[in-house]
Design an enzyme around this catalytic site. Structure first.
Site, short mmCIF file in Angstrom:
data_model
loop_
_atom_site.label_atom_id
_atom_site.label_comp_id
_atom_site.label_asym_id
_atom_site.label_seq_id
_atom_site.Cartn_x
_atom_site.Cartn_y
_atom_site.Cartn_z
N SER A 97 17.38 -21.21 32.29
CA SER A 97 17.02 -22.18 32.52
C SER A 97 15.84 -22.66 34.14
CB SER A 97 18.13 -23.39 32.55
OG SER A 97 18.41 -24.35 33.34
N ASP A 331 18.96 -26.08 26.67
CA ASP A 331 18.89 -25.57 27.92
C ASP A 331 18.74 -23.30 27.54
OD1 ASP A 331 20.05 -23.92 30.23
OD2 ASP A 331 19.12 -25.89 31.31
#
Length: 778
Positions: A97, A331
């Site tokens: 992320s 993500d």
């Protein structure tokens, strides 16, 4: 100075004092944290500056300015205190992320020598909701948003959260941007994926256009980058059972890896792919697709020549099915917020040219705090939506790293047990080697021919002494050769998924056809078995040289001849490097790759192609020659001990290979783990993230709503990074050695002042913070 022991003049005594060389290798693991990416950028920028200072220090070049000058002074202080010239490398980086984005850019800067300064501008200027939101809607949706805007403003104005949590100086800015955020198109991600991709490309282009320095990784040293991604739709993976023999499950975890050398890491489009995919925070950004990147590249007229090869590597299952363009990626922190596993696996077979101390350093911007806090605490049981969304988002994202730390500790324990075993059996091994060679006279005068002959005699003696235990050892050796060959042939053949298992089966079948596998495992004196291991067993050679290098470190006392002992090190590591480079796929040509593509139908030909390409006999001869020459320069006692260690390795290997479980070809040192977080850096201000960071507000989206918040977090990232990196470097001093009293505190204070002086003009939105920090630093 690289590869040689250094000497410095001791001013007090007027004599040449010995300086040992040592590498402190950092494997960075960067967590996700949404807008706390700005804080992590500040931390990784200090890592970059430390590595730059270390490279310049070892090259004898002038120190950089700002905190780099302080790191240079730190390395000089370490050398003076501990007679240890320390080189700091960051050669493994893993991120998820927001941490994935910072990891990608840091790896690019290390590999190419490019500057991270353009990335600072990206975070400070463009990581804002005004830039990240999708383009204004039109027509009915636009009218709906216009009607919603006054309601959003009213809600924001009435919100106790803004009054209570937002600094008065930025309350109006936050209200306005929060209203825009709330009035974005309903039930669609508010942030623009295409715009985000464009911003990432802008940053890479700016880095490429800015003046660059030298690569921050030594020639021949690999740099590994791993970025976690979640495959939303998933891809099938086959699992073997007893009954039914095979089942298919859907796998959602993906790791996009880059392995580079000095000067290159990957194509700009591929790095953008990884950075954009890993940061597709669910609900905030739309999922990432290949089509999105293609569109942005097309708009800019940018070519991506390695597109097909990259997609086959990054999305092997989808590419094999012709569906890579349809993959939907979100993500990376959804399932793997702390990507230790690929970083641990990257320890295998890394070259070493001097003593190595390995650290895993993980960056956690908000320990103990969830990114998305649905449950506000208290004794009440979680409600309906808290339970559902917590299970879907909070719990997987925040799963502790205990498993990773336990894996590292297990590895450390195996190393400790193996070293203890080697020390315990050493007297018997030395006696057995001397007995096998029929005396000790010629040990005083090694030659390449004698070394080769002695090795054969020692190998045979070890097999005889092992008795029935040799069968188990031989089976382990053979299994290791087959597993390594299967993995290599799978990579060379460009096969998707997990073909190594099928290739290993084909190799076992081939070697078992005429009883060769049985003779390989049990027939230490069988001519065919000996020839096979001479052609294929790289693992044994690598373990032997690493063991000899450890023995050199054990014997290398201050009374040793510096130049002679260092010549032995150079010979060992030069030979080791030649073996290691023949393990990677880059060593093999197109003909070998073609044979690898036919391995399932003709495994014998594939093995022969690999053996022919490696051509280990000349490398063995060169190693014997280099070692014989280097050992001849030692005094009699040291030469004898190292020769017995080298020739006695077969005895040692029989005893320790079952203990190693694959570790023997890694950096054979315990791994220590360090954390960088606001909780760990309290020299300036205690209280952790709550007392220092603004990005933790609004469920970790806070820094997207005000430049002052981003400047605040970036500055604290640099300060915390500087403090913790100084701690980590100082902890690498030899046992029992300390810097002079007050030296560490003085270095930290100097680093803090340097950072504040560097950033005073750039950070125009936080003058009061800088003034306050100058007072706190003193």
């Amino acid at each position: 100075m690289s590869g040689r022991a250094a000497l410095r003049l001791d001013g007090a005594r007027g004599t040449a004092a010995r300086v040992r060389e040592k590498e402190l290798r950092l494997a960075l693991v960067c967590y996700g944290g949404i807008s706390l990416a700005v804080y992590m950028h500040g931390v990784t920028k200090e890592v970059w500056r430390l590595v730059r200072a270390s490279r310049a220090f070892h090259a004898g070049e002038a120190a950089g300015d700002g905190s780099e000058a302080i790191y240079r002074a730190l390395l000089e202080a370490v050398e003076q205190a501990g007679d240890t010239r320390l080189r700091v490398l960051a050669d493994i980086i893993a991120g998820a992320s927001a941490g994935g984005i910072n990891g990608v850019f840091l790896a690019q800067a290390i590999a190419t020598g490019q500057s991270l300064e353009p990335l600072t501008q990206l975070w400070l200027e463009t990581a804002d909701v005004e830039r990240l939101l999708t383009a204004p809607a039109t027509g009915i949706k636009s009218a709906t948003k216009l009607l919603a805007r006054p309601l959003a403003r009213w809600a924001a104005a009435r919100s106790e959260t803004i009054e209570a949590d937002v600094d008065p100086a930025v309350q109006e800015e936050v209200r306005a941007k929060l209203a825009r955020f709330m009035s974005a198109t309903w039930f669609q991600p508010p942030f623009d994926g295409t715009g985000f991709t464009a911003l990432l490309l802008d940053a890479f282009e700016a880095m490429a256009a800015a003046p660059a320095g030298k690569p921050l990784i030594p020639p021949g040293q690999p740099l590994d980058l791993f970025v976690t991604v979640t495959d939303f739709q998933g891809h099938p993976e086959r699992l073997r059972l007893h009954s039914p023999p095979e089942v298919v499950e859907t796998e959602h975890r993906l790791v996009i890896g880059f392995s580079g050398r000095a000067g290159e890491l990957g194509h700009m489009a591929e790095l953008t792919f990884a950075a954009r995919a890993t940061a597709s925070f669910p609900g905030a950004f739309p999922p990432f697709t290949v089509a999105e990147l293609d569109g942005v590249l097309g708009t800019r007229g940018r070519e991506w020549p390695s597109r097909t090869a990259f997609l086959a590597r990054a999305l092997p299952r989808q590419a094999a099915a012709g569906a890579a363009e349809r993959a939907v990626l979100i993500d990376g922190s959804v399932l793997a917020n702390a990507p230790f596993r690929p970083a641990i696996e990257a320890l295998r077979n890394r070259p070493a040219h001097r003593e190595v101390e390995r650290r895993f350093v993980y960056i956690d911007p908000k320990p103990g705090q969830r990114s998305v806090r649905l449950n506000e605490g208290g004794d009440a049981a979680p409600g309906y939506f808290q339970t559902i969304f917590g299970a879907l988002s909070d719990i997987p994202r925040e799963q502790p790293i205990r498993d990773a730390l336990e894996a590292i500790e297990t590895r450390n324990q195996r190393i400790a047990r193996t070293r203890a075993t080697v020390a315990a059996i050493r007297p018997q091994v030395e006696a057995a080697v001397a007995d096998a060679l029929g005396g000790t006279f010629f040990l005083d005068s090694p030659t390449p021919g004698r070394l080769a002959s002695w090795r054969l005699k020692a190998n045979a003696a070890a097999a005889r002494a092992a008795g029935f235990a040799y069968a188990g050892y031989g089976q382990l050796k053979l299994a290791g050769v087959i597993e390594d060959a299967a993995a290599l042939l799978a990579a060379l053949g460009g096969r998707a998924g997990r073909p190594a298992e099928r290739i290993a089966e084909a190799l076992w079948t081939h070697l078992s056809a005429d009883g060769l596998a049985e003779r390989l495992a049990t027939g230490a004196s069988d001519a065919q078995a000996i020839a096979f291991f001479r052609a294929h067993d790289l693992g044994f050679r690598i373990r032997r040289l690493r063991a000899l290098a450890r023995r050199v470190d054990e014997l290398d006392a201050p009374t040793s001849d510096d130049a002679a002992m260092e010549a032995v090190r150079v010979a060992i590591f030069a030979s080791l490097g030649r073996y290691l480079e023949r393990e990677g796929r880059d060593w093999f040509d197109a003909d070998c790759a073609a044979a690898a593509g036919r391995v399932l139908s003709d495994p014998g030909a594939a093995l022969e192609a690999v053996a022919a390409q490696r051509d280990l006999k000349p490398i063995d001869d060169a190693a014997d020659a280099a070692l014989a020459m280097a050992l001849s320069g030692l005094d009699r006692a040291e030469r004898r001990m190292l020769l017995l260690a080298y020739l006695g390795f077969p005895f040692e290997d029989i005893a320790t290979l079952p203990l190693l479980a694959g570790v023997g070809r890694d950096e054979f040192n315990p791994v220590q783990v360090d954390r960088i977080s606001p909780d760990d850096a309290a020299t300036i201000r205690s209280g952790g993230a709550e007392a220092t960071l603004k990005g933790i507000k609004f469920n970790s989206f806070g820094a997207f709503f005000a430049r002052a918040y981003r400047e605040n977090d970036y500055l604290w990232g640099r300060l915390h990074g500087a403090e913790r990196l100084i701690d980590i470097v100082v902890s690498a001093l030899p046992r029992g050695v300390r810097l002079p009293p007050g030296k560490v505190a003085a270095l930290k204070q100097a680093a803090f002042r340097a950072v504040l002086a560097e950033e005073r003009e750039r950070l125009g939105a936080v003058p009061d913070l800088i003034a306050a920090l100058e007072g706190e630093v003193g």
